[in-house]
Design an enzyme around this catalytic site. Structure first.
Site, PDB file in Angstrom:
ATOM      1  NE  ARG A 154      -3.989  15.044  -1.419  1.00  0.00           N
ATOM      2  CZ  ARG A 154      -4.330  13.768  -1.336  1.00  0.00           C
ATOM      3  NH1 ARG A 154      -5.356  13.302  -2.018  1.00  0.00           N
ATOM      4  NH2 ARG A 154      -3.660  12.947  -0.548  1.00  0.00           N
ATOM      5  CG  ASN A 160      -1.834   1.172   1.303  1.00  0.00           C
ATOM      6  OD1 ASN A 160      -1.766   2.101   0.490  1.00  0.00           O
ATOM      7  ND2 ASN A 160      -2.715   1.178   2.291  1.00  0.00           N
ATOM      8  CG  ASP A 176       1.665  15.745  11.539  1.00  0.00           C
ATOM      9  OD1 ASP A 176       0.666  15.525  12.243  1.00  0.00           O
ATOM     10  OD2 ASP A 176       2.646  14.969  11.489  1.00  0.00           O
ATOM     11  CG  LEU A 177      -5.224  16.738  12.788  1.00  0.00           C
ATOM     12  CD1 LEU A 177      -6.004  17.888  12.176  1.00  0.00           C
ATOM     13  CD2 LEU A 177      -6.110  15.527  12.951  1.00  0.00           C
ATOM     14  NE  ARG A 178       1.064  12.851  13.757  1.00  0.00           N
ATOM     15  CZ  ARG A 178       1.900  11.936  13.255  1.00  0.00           C
ATOM     16  NH1 ARG A 178       2.110  10.812  13.914  1.00  0.00           N
ATOM     17  NH2 ARG A 178       2.512  12.153  12.096  1.00  0.00           N
ATOM     18  CG  HIS A 231      -9.418   7.412   0.935  1.00  0.00           C
ATOM     19  ND1 HIS A 231      -9.744   8.750   0.975  1.00  0.00           N
ATOM     20  CD2 HIS A 231      -8.067   7.371   1.015  1.00  0.00           C
ATOM     21  CE1 HIS A 231      -8.653   9.467   1.084  1.00  0.00           C
ATOM     22  NE2 HIS A 231      -7.604   8.666   1.100  1.00  0.00           N
ATOM     23  CG  ASN A 238      -0.994  13.812   3.914  1.00  0.00           C
ATOM     24  OD1 ASN A 238      -0.807  14.909   4.410  1.00  0.00           O
ATOM     25  ND2 ASN A 238      -0.582  13.504   2.689  1.00  0.00           N
TER      26      ASN A 238
END
Length: 380
Positions: A217, A13, A259-261, A156, A187
């Site tokens: 994006r 993947n 990066d969401l974190r 997805h 992401n």
């Protein structure tokens, strides 16, 4: 199967930020090893590392190799044994998934070199959405464009398929009775309306730019904006497209990171860009949940998966605020308690009329299962 001594399916993947791979028992499709290489180039060095990790796990015999391919284009709508014509079709679909199809092709070609003679199978992210009705898949554009393949394909699909199967099993309900809104958030991100086992709509379209605000994006955009930007800043279409893929989304809103974190950590300090990024992201997902509940005439379950969807309790809380009118009530304690060892868990409060679940993404498992199905179908 004809290769009696080989006992494992190898599933690749290749995403936009990671190379994930796993080996599965060919009979049970139970994983015997599962690994991630962060931020790879899909190249010989990455495959050397794959080989080392497989040997360390005791995997020496492989029956076939399955590959996640983001976009099958207008021709490939189900998993397929890779031959020259399938490989060419994947290559032709590259403009529709420029961040993903090249990585998949690199993996296919390297796997052919490392394991010559083994069957290779392409499993398409777009395949799960082939069931979308025309009213959802069709863009209102000139007929010549539509004949050339301009339509909504969705992405997805492997993740949304796994969510559908897991939600049905967790709730112990007949899939034919379920209307699920599946939220794959990482992401990249997309929301899917799954009505009685079929994808009837999804937020991504012909390319992976449509829909949610993502790491870098833009998501949904007024189609007049690229023309305006080209005229105003003297940019060409390639520069605009690159900006929409690589310099937009959370990265642009936060002005710090994709990066969401990192963005969540900054938001806790009151950083205005980070706060705006989180608000816009959650708002966009919330809109799609409401829209898809309307499209299906109701909603029985909302599920979160993907790196952010399954790992950020705060993200799930932000998104679901204000959806109580749909009967969605999150239990904060259960939401916080979902841990790394959990495959899936219900997170709704007792009074909630809609189930809320977190589901661990297991796309490699779907790749392996589809690969075995293709081998059986083709007699290999």
């Amino acid at each position: 199967m004809g290769r009696a001594m080989a006992t494992h399916i190898l599933a690749f993947n290749a995403g936009s930020a990671t190379l994930k791979f796993a080996a599965f028992d060919v009979v049970s499709t139970v994983s015997v090893t599962d690994s991630v290489i962060e931020h790879p180039a899909v190249d010989a060095a990455a495959f050397d590392e794959v080989g080392r990790r497989l040997r360390a796990a005791g995997v020496t015999a492989i029956t076939a190799v399955g590959h996640r391919v983001a976009h099958g284009g207008p021709r490939l709508s189900e998993a397929a044994l890779i031959d020259a014509s399938v490989e060419r079709a994947i290559e032709l679909a590259t403009p529709l998934a420029p961040q993903h199809n090249p990585a998949a092709l690199a993996g296919i070609r390297l796997a052919r070199q490392r394991w010559p003679g083994l069957p290779q199978v392409a499993v398409f992210d777009t395949a799960f959405h082939a069931s979308m009705p025309e009213r959802a898949a069709t863009y209102a554009v000139p007929q010549a464009w539509r004949h050339a393949g301009v339509r909504r394909y969705g992405f997805h699909g492997l993740s949304h398929q796994h969510v559908f199967e897991t939600v049905s099993a967790t709730l112990e309900r007949d899939p034919a009775d379920l209307r699920i809104v599946s939220c794959h958030l990482g992401n990249g991100g997309s929301v899917c309306a799954i009505e009685r086992g079929r994808s009837i709509d999804t937020s991504m379209g012909m390319t992976a730019l449509e829909g949610l605000v993502m790491g870098s994006r833009s998501g949904d955009l007024d189609p007049g904006i690229p023309g305006f930007v080209m005229r105003t800043f003297g940019m060409d279409h390639e520069q605009v497209e690159a900006a929409l893929y690589h310099d937009s989304g959370l990265k642009a809103l936060s002005a710090v990171s994709a990066d969401l974190r990192q963005i969540e950590a900054l938001a806790c300090t009151g950083n205005p860009g980070a706060l705006l990024a989180l608000q816009v992201h959650a708002y966009r997902v919330r809109k799609y949940i409401g829209a898809y509940a309307a499209a299906m005439g109701g909603c029985d379950a909302v599920a979160f998966t993907g790196g952010a969807g399954e790992n950020s309790p705060a993200l799930r809380w932000r998104i679901l605020q204000g959806l109580e009118f749909l009967g969605i009530c999150l239990d904060e304690r259960r939401n916080e308690a979902f841990g790394v060892s959990d495959e899936a868990a219900e997170l709704q409060a007792p009074q909630s009329r809609v189930a809320v679940l977190a589901v661990r993404a297991r796309e490699q498992r779907v790749i392996a299962r589809e690969t075995v199905s293709v081998l059986r179908r083709t007699g290999l």
